[in-house]
Write a protein that holds these residues in place. Structure first.
Motif, PDB file in Angstrom:
ATOM      1  N   THR A 108       0.860  -1.185   0.000  1.00 36.06           N
ATOM      2  CA  THR A 108       0.000   0.000   0.000  1.00 36.06           C
ATOM      3  C   THR A 108       0.894   1.231   0.000  1.00 36.06           C
ATOM      4  OG1 THR A 108      -0.082  -0.030   2.397  1.00 36.06           O
ATOM      5  CG2 THR A 108      -1.909  -1.090   1.224  1.00 36.06           C
ATOM      6  N   ASP A 114      -2.089   6.153   0.735  1.00 36.55           N
ATOM      7  CA  ASP A 114      -3.259   5.340   1.112  1.00 36.55           C
ATOM      8  C   ASP A 114      -3.283   5.099   2.623  1.00 36.55           C
ATOM      9  OD1 ASP A 114      -4.014   5.197  -1.516  1.00 36.55           O
ATOM     10  OD2 ASP A 114      -3.158   3.213  -1.868  1.00 36.55           O
ATOM     11  N   ASP A 115      -2.113   4.795   3.176  1.00 38.84           N
ATOM     12  CA  ASP A 115      -2.016   4.549   4.617  1.00 38.84           C
ATOM     13  C   ASP A 115      -2.430   5.782   5.417  1.00 38.84           C
ATOM     14  OD1 ASP A 115      -1.270   1.977   4.516  1.00 38.84           O
ATOM     15  OD2 ASP A 115       0.767   2.244   5.268  1.00 38.84           O
ATOM     16  N   ALA A 143      -6.109   6.557   5.238  1.00 37.02           N
ATOM     17  CA  ALA A 143      -6.883   5.646   6.086  1.00 37.02           C
ATOM     18  C   ALA A 143      -6.882   6.121   7.534  1.00 37.02           C
ATOM     19  CB  ALA A 143      -6.318   4.230   5.986  1.00 37.02           C
ATOM     20  N   GLN A 144      -5.741   6.651   7.977  1.00 43.67           N
ATOM     21  CA  GLN A 144      -5.654   7.134   9.356  1.00 43.67           C
ATOM     22  C   GLN A 144      -6.424   8.435   9.568  1.00 43.67           C
ATOM     23  OE1 GLN A 144      -1.853   6.957  11.429  1.00 43.67           O
ATOM     24  NE2 GLN A 144      -1.016   5.632   9.825  1.00 43.67           N
ATOM     25  N   GLN A 152      -9.325   9.135   8.132  1.00 47.08           N
ATOM     26  CA  GLN A 152     -10.774   8.939   7.985  1.00 47.08           C
ATOM     27  C   GLN A 152     -11.480   9.173   9.320  1.00 47.08           C
ATOM     28  OE1 GLN A 152     -12.484   8.359   5.078  1.00 47.08           O
ATOM     29  NE2 GLN A 152     -10.476   8.655   4.129  1.00 47.08           N
TER      30      GLN A 152
END
Length: 211
Positions: free
Chosen positions: A5, A9-10, A13-14, A16
């Protein structure tokens, strides 16, 4: 090794949930518009950092700054960092004691292109003048994220430069809004391609000027 990833992207995600909601409230924009703008801003930030860290000196400068920033931050997660950023004065003024200065970080990442980066992001995402404020919020978050990554992965400056270089290349290959913004930012001489002359103009200073 870690799953393939991307850093972007990582980090997305955190962010969100509550972090994006807080940013939307700070900027006065809808959560959907804020998420789209962050999705365009992160490739530009990480891609520019990848270009700056393409030289051994640039990678050392960034690595040293991450070590300094991270050592003072303990194990603070991104949510608490964002809380401290949003808890300050609402107009994005000077950073409080122990609070990262997003404007200073942006100056090191983009150099003389900071206004160009803010204007491009504001125009492309509809944020307008709020784009600068968003980038100031994201800059210390990106630094904290990279500090955690280098620490957890046991990376040295060379490893950090390699990871960021791969991320920068991925952003440009994938294109999209973030890739387009990064490409126009890196193409300093307007000839449609990023060459050595462009990199020399950019390379002048990721975090090397800090005293």
């Amino acid at each position: 090794m870690t799953a393939p990833t991307s850093l972007i992207d990582d980090l997305m995600a955190q962010l969100q949930g509550a972090p994006l909601q807080q940013m939307a409230e700070q900027l006065g924009t809808s959560p959907a518009q804020t998420e789209a703008a962050v999705g365009a801003a992160l490739p530009m930030l990480l891609g520019a950092m990848g270009r700056n860290a393409a030289t051994p000196q640039g990678a050392m400068d960034l690595f040293g700054a991450l070590q300094r920033d991270h050592s003072g931050g303990g194990g603070a997660d991104l949510g608490s960092l964002l809380g401290s950023l949003l808890g300050g004065s609402g107009n994005g003024g000077g950073a409080g004691a122990g609070q990262p200065d997003g404007a200073a970080i942006l100056g090191h990442i983009f150099g003389g292109n900071q206004q160009r980066a803010e204007a491009g992001l504001g125009q492309a995402t509809g944020l307008g003048a709020n784009a600068g404020q968003l980038l100031q919020l994201l800059a210390p978050i990106v630094m904290s994220f990279l500090a955690q990554r280098t620490s957890a992965g046991g990376m040295d400056a060379g490893g950090l430069g390699q990871v960021l270089g791969q991320e920068s290349a991925r952003v440009q290959q994938q294109g999209g809004l973030g890739g387009g913004l990064l490409g126009s930012l890196l193409d300093q001489d307007g000839d449609g391609k990023v060459d050595l002359g462009d990199l020399l103009k950019i390379g002048g200073g990721l975090l090397g000027g800090r005293r």
